[in-house]
Design a protein around this motif. Structure first.
Motif, PDB file in Angstrom:
ATOM      1  N   MET A 112     -18.278 -23.225  -7.444  1.00  0.00           N
ATOM      2  CA  MET A 112     -19.372 -24.158  -7.553  1.00  0.00           C
ATOM      3  C   MET A 112     -19.691 -24.706  -6.166  1.00  0.00           C
ATOM      4  SD  MET A 112     -18.750 -26.220 -11.049  1.00  0.00           S
ATOM      5  CE  MET A 112     -17.055 -25.995 -11.528  1.00  0.00           C
ATOM      6  N   THR A 122     -31.336 -24.465  -3.091  1.00  0.00           N
ATOM      7  CA  THR A 122     -30.715 -23.821  -4.247  1.00  0.00           C
ATOM      8  C   THR A 122     -31.098 -22.346  -4.295  1.00  0.00           C
ATOM      9  OG1 THR A 122     -30.709 -25.897  -5.490  1.00  0.00           O
ATOM     10  CG2 THR A 122     -30.494 -23.852  -6.766  1.00  0.00           C
ATOM     11  N   MET A 145     -25.047 -18.325 -10.712  1.00  0.00           N
ATOM     12  CA  MET A 145     -24.479 -19.539 -10.118  1.00  0.00           C
ATOM     13  C   MET A 145     -25.500 -20.677  -9.978  1.00  0.00           C
ATOM     14  SD  MET A 145     -21.316 -18.920  -9.786  1.00  0.00           S
ATOM     15  CE  MET A 145     -20.656 -20.076  -8.608  1.00  0.00           C
ATOM     16  N   ARG A 146     -26.770 -20.435 -10.323  1.00  0.00           N
ATOM     17  CA  ARG A 146     -27.801 -21.474 -10.160  1.00  0.00           C
ATOM     18  C   ARG A 146     -27.410 -22.778 -10.852  1.00  0.00           C
ATOM     19  NH1 ARG A 146     -32.905 -21.575  -8.398  1.00  0.00           N
ATOM     20  NH2 ARG A 146     -33.037 -19.297  -8.339  1.00  0.00           N
ATOM     21  N   GLY A 147     -26.938 -22.681 -12.073  1.00  0.00           N
ATOM     22  CA  GLY A 147     -26.625 -23.880 -12.853  1.00  0.00           C
ATOM     23  C   GLY A 147     -25.472 -24.701 -12.330  1.00  0.00           C
ATOM     24  N   VAL A 148     -24.694 -24.138 -11.419  1.00  0.00           N
ATOM     25  CA  VAL A 148     -23.552 -24.881 -10.870  1.00  0.00           C
ATOM     26  C   VAL A 148     -23.667 -25.058  -9.358  1.00  0.00           C
ATOM     27  CG1 VAL A 148     -21.963 -24.280 -12.737  1.00  0.00           C
ATOM     28  CG2 VAL A 148     -22.159 -22.762 -10.737  1.00  0.00           C
ATOM     29  N   THR A 149     -24.868 -24.865  -8.817  1.00  0.00           N
ATOM     30  CA  THR A 149     -25.104 -25.081  -7.388  1.00  0.00           C
ATOM     31  C   THR A 149     -25.617 -26.505  -7.203  1.00  0.00           C
ATOM     32  OG1 THR A 149     -25.565 -22.745  -7.014  1.00  0.00           O
ATOM     33  CG2 THR A 149     -26.401 -24.287  -5.377  1.00  0.00           C
ATOM     34  N   TRP A 150     -24.874 -27.294  -6.478  1.00  0.00           N
ATOM     35  CA  TRP A 150     -25.202 -28.699  -6.259  1.00  0.00           C
ATOM     36  C   TRP A 150     -25.862 -28.868  -4.897  1.00  0.00           C
ATOM     37  CZ3 TRP A 150     -21.789 -32.930  -8.554  1.00  0.00           C
ATOM     38  CH2 TRP A 150     -21.202 -32.512  -9.744  1.00  0.00           C
TER      39      TRP A 150
END
Length: 75
Positions: free
Chosen positions: A1, A26, A37-42
């Motif tokens: 992440m 992002t 990994m988009r949904g867990v890229t901060w």
């Protein structure tokens, strides 16, 4: 992440510009690590107070950065 941290001088960017930065950062990360990994890229934006950021021993202010962005020289 992954977590991307961006430091900017306060009041230089509008909320809309900050949202664009978040989207583009992002997208850049996902282009390397993959769409899954988009949904867990901060992305975190840290705003530094005007005058609390210096380059070459000289403090930068919000106004100075806006002048630079407009193509004007800063004294």
């Amino acid at each position: 992440m992954p977590m991307l941290e961006l430091h900017v001088i306060k009041d230089v960017f509008t909320p809309e510009q900050k949202n664009r930065l978040i989207e583009k950062l992002t997208d850049a990360m996902v282009s390397v690590e993959g769409e899954n990994m988009r949904g867990v890229t901060w992305v975190k934006i840290h705003e530094v107070e005007s005058g609390d950021w210096a380059i070459g021993g000289k403090a930068l202010t919000t106004e100075a950065v806006k002048q630079l962005a407009a193509g004007r020289q800063v004294a």
